[in-house]
Design a protein around this motif. Structure first.
Motif, PDB file in Angstrom:
ATOM      1  N   LEU A 167       5.813 -15.583   2.672  1.00 59.64           N
ATOM      2  CA  LEU A 167       4.714 -15.920   1.776  1.00 59.64           C
ATOM      3  C   LEU A 167       4.397 -14.718   0.885  1.00 59.64           C
ATOM      4  N   PRO A 168       4.203 -14.939  -0.418  1.00 64.29           N
ATOM      5  CA  PRO A 168       3.904 -13.830  -1.331  1.00 64.29           C
ATOM      6  C   PRO A 168       2.638 -13.078  -0.924  1.00 64.29           C
ATOM      7  N   ARG A 169       2.699 -11.759  -0.967  1.00 62.52           N
ATOM      8  CA  ARG A 169       1.568 -10.918  -0.583  1.00 62.52           C
ATOM      9  C   ARG A 169       0.771 -10.433  -1.787  1.00 62.52           C
ATOM     10  N   GLY A 170       1.186 -10.811  -2.987  1.00 63.41           N
ATOM     11  CA  GLY A 170       0.485 -10.406  -4.196  1.00 63.41           C
ATOM     12  C   GLY A 170       1.400 -10.583  -5.388  1.00 63.41           C
ATOM     13  N   ALA A 225      -2.680 -13.579  -4.881  1.00 68.86           N
ATOM     14  CA  ALA A 225      -3.563 -12.416  -4.958  1.00 68.86           C
ATOM     15  C   ALA A 225      -3.136 -11.372  -3.922  1.00 68.86           C
ATOM     16  N   PRO A 226      -3.406 -10.092  -4.197  1.00 70.09           N
ATOM     17  CA  PRO A 226      -4.060  -9.545  -5.388  1.00 70.09           C
ATOM     18  C   PRO A 226      -3.105  -9.445  -6.583  1.00 70.09           C
ATOM     19  N   LEU A 237      -5.352   2.114   6.509  1.00 65.60           N
ATOM     20  CA  LEU A 237      -4.883   1.197   7.541  1.00 65.60           C
ATOM     21  C   LEU A 237      -4.242   1.954   8.706  1.00 65.60           C
ATOM     22  N   LEU A 238      -3.771   3.154   8.412  1.00 67.20           N
ATOM     23  CA  LEU A 238      -3.094   3.960   9.421  1.00 67.20           C
ATOM     24  C   LEU A 238      -3.384   5.422   9.130  1.00 67.20           C
ATOM     25  N   THR A 239      -3.684   6.151  10.175  1.00 66.41           N
ATOM     26  CA  THR A 239      -3.951   7.583  10.025  1.00 66.41           C
ATOM     27  C   THR A 239      -2.938   8.366  10.845  1.00 66.41           C
ATOM     28  N   LEU A 240      -2.246   9.286  10.199  1.00 66.50           N
ATOM     29  CA  LEU A 240      -1.291  10.151  10.891  1.00 66.50           C
ATOM     30  C   LEU A 240      -2.005  11.399  11.383  1.00 66.50           C
ATOM     31  N   GLU A 291      -0.973  -2.634   0.298  1.00 67.91           N
ATOM     32  CA  GLU A 291      -1.425  -3.198   1.572  1.00 67.91           C
ATOM     33  C   GLU A 291      -2.885  -2.847   1.830  1.00 67.91           C
ATOM     34  N   ARG A 292      -3.293  -1.653   1.453  1.00 67.17           N
ATOM     35  CA  ARG A 292      -4.711  -1.282   1.564  1.00 67.17           C
ATOM     36  C   ARG A 292      -5.566  -2.120   0.629  1.00 67.17           C
ATOM     37  N   LEU A 293      -5.072  -2.351  -0.582  1.00 67.04           N
ATOM     38  CA  LEU A 293      -5.819  -3.170  -1.537  1.00 67.04           C
ATOM     39  C   LEU A 293      -5.975  -4.592  -1.018  1.00 67.04           C
ATOM     40  N   ARG A 294      -4.931  -5.139  -0.413  1.00 69.40           N
ATOM     41  CA  ARG A 294      -4.992  -6.486   0.147  1.00 69.40           C
ATOM     42  C   ARG A 294      -6.052  -6.586   1.250  1.00 69.40           C
ATOM     43  N   ALA A 295      -6.139  -5.539   2.059  1.00 70.23           N
ATOM     44  CA  ALA A 295      -7.019  -5.582   3.225  1.00 70.23           C
ATOM     45  C   ALA A 295      -8.478  -5.296   2.883  1.00 70.23           C
ATOM     46  N   ASP A 296      -8.689  -4.455   1.860  1.00 69.21           N
ATOM     47  CA  ASP A 296     -10.052  -3.965   1.636  1.00 69.21           C
ATOM     48  C   ASP A 296     -10.134  -3.355   0.241  1.00 69.21           C
TER      49      ASP A 296
END
Length: 264
Positions: A22-25, A82-83, A252-255, A241-246
């Motif tokens: 499915l398209p993510r944006g 979207a987005p 979304l991930l911290t190293l 991916e960050r834009l999609r989520a929020d």
């Protein structure tokens, strides 16, 4: 009633996600001086493989913001996933900024990605050492300014639709005024860009309300097609991916680095 003026059709180069994904944006790419949508085939295929629909337009720097928006809306279709994100390179980055600032736009982007933004100081590129007396020398200078990627150099050298020399021409006056759309923006710029100084990109990122600046180490002007194109594409996917989520672009991930506590 007088009919609204029509905007000539623009060729669109499109890449779709793999079957079953499915398209993510929806990403709409605006090329820079001398380029066309097909210049971004490698970029489009890579982002499509990660689930994004990519449309690269054959827009030119002379197109106004409203013309760009009309073409973008037509390329995106009636129900784009979207987005929706505008990606501009060189003068395409300036077009993306001006298009996003149009409050009456037929299609409103959720974010912008600005790559190797064209200079907006005096409207012309700095000298590169090319004299214009020898076509081969001029083209070698342009290749050096554009990309260090041998594959991309070969591609645009053999591309009959690519317009040589435009990169060193003036930026159209309608793209020079400053504009600051209130959107998440990823600014990508080469550390060694000989066309647009890095400090210009830093200043742009500082002026925009919600901007992140990514600097490509030793990168030159065409950062989407430079030697670090894989790193650039991966950075774009992470940002998308960050834009999609929020919309606030929370991580979304911290190293984390450093010593781990010993287990007893």
């Amino acid at each position: 009633m007088t009919a609204a003026p029509t905007v000539p059709a623009t060729t669109v180069h499109s890449w779709q996600p793999p079957t079953g994904i499915l398209p993510r944006g929806t990403l709409l790419v605006l090329p820079g001086r001398g380029e066309h949508g097909g210049t971004y085939e490698r970029f489009g295929r890579r982002l499509a493989a990660d689930g994004y629909v990519v449309h690269a337009l054959d827009t030119v720097p002379e197109h106004t913001a409203r013309e760009v928006l009309t073409k973008v809306a037509a390329a995106a279709g009636e129900r784009p996933a979207a987005p929706i994100v505008l990606i501009g390179s060189d003068t395409g980055a300036l077009q993306a900024l001006h298009a996003a600032a149009d409050t009456d736009a037929p299609l409103a982007p959720a974010g912008l990605i600005l790559a190797g933004t064209a200079p907006t100081t005096d409207g012309s590129a700095p000298a590169t050492g090319a004299t214009g007396d020898d076509e081969t020398t001029d083209w070698e200078a342009e290749l050096a300014a554009r990309t260090a990627c041998p594959t991309h150099r070969e591609r645009i050298t053999e591309d009959r639709e690519f317009v040589r020399g435009r990169l060193f021409g003036p930026v159209p006056a309608h793209l020079l005024p400053d504009t600051r759309p209130d959107l998440p923006v990823l600014v990508l710029h080469g550390e060694a860009d000989p066309i647009s100084p890095l400090e210009q990109a830093r200043g742009l990122a500082e002026r925009l309300p919600h901007a992140t600046l990514g600097v490509l180490r030793e990168g030159v002007h065409d950062v989407l097609n430079d030697a670090t194109h894989r790193t650039t594409a991966a950075t774009i996917v992470l940002w998308l991916e960050r834009l999609r989520a929020d919309r606030e672009m929370s991580p979304l991930l911290t190293l984390e680095t450093g010593a781990h506590p010993a287990h007893s």
